[in-house]
Design an enzyme around this catalytic site. Structure first.
Site, PDB file in Angstrom:
ATOM      1  N   ARG A 133       3.258 -30.145  -8.177  1.00 35.65           N
ATOM      2  CA  ARG A 133       2.805 -29.892  -6.572  1.00 35.65           C
ATOM      3  C   ARG A 133       1.795 -30.580  -6.008  1.00 35.65           C
ATOM      4  O   ARG A 133       0.698 -31.200  -7.120  1.00 35.65           O
ATOM      5  CB  ARG A 133       2.895 -28.546  -6.082  1.00 35.65           C
TER       6      ARG A 133
ATOM      7  N   HIS B  61      10.320 -31.815  -0.216  1.00 34.46           N
ATOM      8  CA  HIS B  61      10.521 -30.580  -1.164  1.00 34.46           C
ATOM      9  C   HIS B  61      11.450 -30.525  -1.694  1.00 34.46           C
ATOM     10  O   HIS B  61      12.346 -28.805  -0.915  1.00 34.46           O
ATOM     11  CB  HIS B  61       9.881 -29.473  -0.512  1.00 34.46           C
TER      12      HIS B  61
ATOM     13  N   GLN C  45      13.008 -26.357  -2.600  1.00 33.71           N
ATOM     14  CA  GLN C  45      12.554 -25.301  -1.744  1.00 33.71           C
ATOM     15  C   GLN C  45      14.528 -25.311  -0.461  1.00 33.71           C
ATOM     16  O   GLN C  45      15.198 -24.738  -0.904  1.00 33.71           O
ATOM     17  CB  GLN C  45      11.960 -25.897  -0.741  1.00 33.71           C
TER      18      GLN C  45
ATOM     19  N   ASP D 124       8.929 -24.086  10.355  1.00 33.53           N
ATOM     20  CA  ASP D 124       7.996 -24.496   9.023  1.00 33.53           C
ATOM     21  C   ASP D 124       6.440 -24.168   9.371  1.00 33.53           C
ATOM     22  O   ASP D 124       6.104 -24.754  10.991  1.00 33.53           O
ATOM     23  CB  ASP D 124       7.981 -26.027   8.098  1.00 33.53           C
TER      24      ASP D 124
ATOM     25  N   CYS E 166      10.389 -21.314   4.905  1.00 27.23           N
ATOM     26  CA  CYS E 166      10.369 -21.998   3.603  1.00 27.23           C
ATOM     27  C   CYS E 166       9.075 -20.723   2.551  1.00 27.23           C
ATOM     28  O   CYS E 166       9.027 -20.059   2.100  1.00 27.23           O
ATOM     29  CB  CYS E 166      10.045 -22.837   3.176  1.00 27.23           C
TER      30      CYS E 166
ATOM     31  N   ARG F 127      15.095 -18.851  -4.363  1.00 22.21           N
ATOM     32  CA  ARG F 127      14.169 -20.106  -5.302  1.00 22.21           C
ATOM     33  C   ARG F 127      13.913 -20.098  -6.453  1.00 22.21           C
ATOM     34  O   ARG F 127      14.076 -20.875  -7.661  1.00 22.21           O
ATOM     35  CB  ARG F 127      12.710 -20.250  -4.973  1.00 22.21           C
TER      36      ARG F 127
HETATM   37  N1   CP Z   1       7.506 -22.404   0.085  1.00 27.49           N
HETATM   38  C1   CP Z   1       6.520 -22.632  -0.595  1.00 27.49           C
HETATM   39  O1   CP Z   1       6.990 -23.974  -1.964  1.00 27.49           O
HETATM   40  O2   CP Z   1       6.085 -21.654  -0.886  1.00 27.49           O
HETATM   41  P1   CP Z   1       4.685 -21.922  -1.728  1.00 27.49           P
HETATM   42  O3   CP Z   1       3.690 -23.050  -1.154  1.00 27.49           O
HETATM   43  O4   CP Z   1       3.764 -21.353  -1.415  1.00 27.49           O
HETATM   44  O5   CP Z   1       4.953 -22.208  -2.952  1.00 27.49           O
HETATM   45  N1  NVA Z   2       4.949 -28.128   4.884  1.00 27.89           N
HETATM   46  C1  NVA Z   2       4.385 -27.156   4.569  1.00 27.89           C
HETATM   47  C2  NVA Z   2       5.458 -26.143   3.066  1.00 27.89           C
HETATM   48  C3  NVA Z   2       5.031 -24.989   2.767  1.00 27.89           C
HETATM   49  C4  NVA Z   2       5.422 -24.826   1.616  1.00 27.89           C
HETATM   50  C5  NVA Z   2       3.574 -27.746   3.514  1.00 27.89           C
HETATM   51  O1  NVA Z   2       3.713 -29.136   3.044  1.00 27.89           O
HETATM   52  O2  NVA Z   2       2.602 -26.997   3.641  1.00 27.89           O
END
Ligand code: CP
Ligand code: NVA
Length: 296
Positions: A100, A127, A130, A214, A255, A283
């Site tokens: 990430r 992502h 997701q 989101d 999400c 997930r």
């Molecule tokens: N939806 C998602 O990726 O959540 P986190 O940021 O908690 O991993």
């Molecule tokens: N768009 C959000 C998604 C979180 C899972 C972010 O990047 O924080």
């Protein structure tokens, strides 16, 4: 060897196979409990996470494997040594890397120099894990994907929107994005994939089967922008007034993490249309399917 960096990395046929596998993993987890015995997944985090971290960790454990987590606050990526060297070293120890990161390009570099599969656990631009999980959730709830209309409201210029646009296009779903003029999906990230983009939230949500929103404050957004962004995105808040224009049996998705009173009101996320916790659960099942597909 295959990696998963964006939704473009799998064909629709491969995604359908993943959805079927994830459904089976969910139904009969014991069948898969030793499939990744002795395999190790390295998880690298430059940003915070609850769902991604837990679901990959539990998922790998339930498949008989192990995870190791590196938080880049203690082991910075690309500072003391190049990402290329990091990728080569990590590949000698582990069977798969999930990362990430902020910049998508950094993930591409990591993947190009790894001799093991790399999975995108979220970058600023994409992502995919997701959205693959979300396709499973939509299929469970609506019994089909093709022909459904998904409406995304809010930040049109983020990872979720980009991956949703590609996913909906591949699945034969219609997608409309209701977002401010200066927060539209970026064409250069989407290539041939597209959405109907409008700045009118009511128009975007009209007859939608799925309403998705989101965070307005994604992990990569400067906290100092909060006030300005709340004003900018408020016309796209999913609330009881707006949902009157969606189909009667629409499902509401986010999400997560979510903030009640911002991208949606509490009555929506806690109401009868909301499937956000099924989304979070899926997930786990989808990522187990992805790990099985990439590591076997
Ligand atoms: N939806 C998602 O990726 O959540 P986190 O940021 O908690 O991993
Ligand atoms: N768009 C959000 C998604 C979180 C899972 C972010 O990047 O924080």
């Amino acid at each position: 060897m295959k990696s998963l960096l964006t939704m473009k990395d799998f064909s629709w046929k491969e995604i359908e196979k993943l959805i079927d596998l994830a459904a089976d993993v969910k139904k009969t987890p014991s069948k898969y409990s030793a499939k990744l015995q002795g395999k190790t997944l390295l998880m690298i985090f430059e940003k915070p996470s609850l769902r991604t971290r837990l679901s990959f960790d539990v998922g790998m454990m339930e498949l008989g494997g192990f995870t190791i987590t590196i938080d880049t606050a203690s082991t910075p990526l690309g500072e003391k040594e190049s990402i290329e060297d990091t990728a080569k070293v990590c590949s000698r120890y582990v069977d798969c890397i999930m990362a990430r990161l902020f910049e998508h390009e950094k993930l591409v570099k990591l993947s190009k120099n790894s001799s093991v599969p790399v999975i995108n656990g979220l970058t600023n631009d994409h992502h995919p894990v997701q959205i693959l999980s979300d396709l499973l959730t939509i299929k469970e709830k609506k019994r089909k994907l093709k022909g459904l209309k998904l409406c995304f409201l809010g930040d049109g210029n983020n990872n979720i929107t980009n991956s949703l646009i590609i996913g909906c296009n591949l699945a034969g779903m219609k997608i409309s994005v209701g977002c401010p003029k200066d927060e539209k999906p970026r064409k250069e990230l989407l290539g041939d994939f597209s959405a109907y983009v409008t700045h009118d939230a009511t128009e975007a949500i009209k007859d939608a089967d799925i309403v998705y929103t989101d965070s307005w404050m994604s992990y990569h957004v400067e906290p100092s922008k909060k006030k300005e962004r709340i004003e900018k995105f408020m016309p796209y808040q999913v609330n009881s007034g707006l949902i009157k224009h969606a189909k009667k049996d629409f499902i509401f998705m986010n999400c997560l993490p979510a903030m009640r009173g911002y991208e949606q009101t509490a009555e929506i996320i806690d109401g009868k249309h909301s499937v956000v916790f099924d989304q979070a659960e899926n997930r786990l099942h989808m990522q187990k399917a992805i790990l099985l597909e990439l590591l076997q």
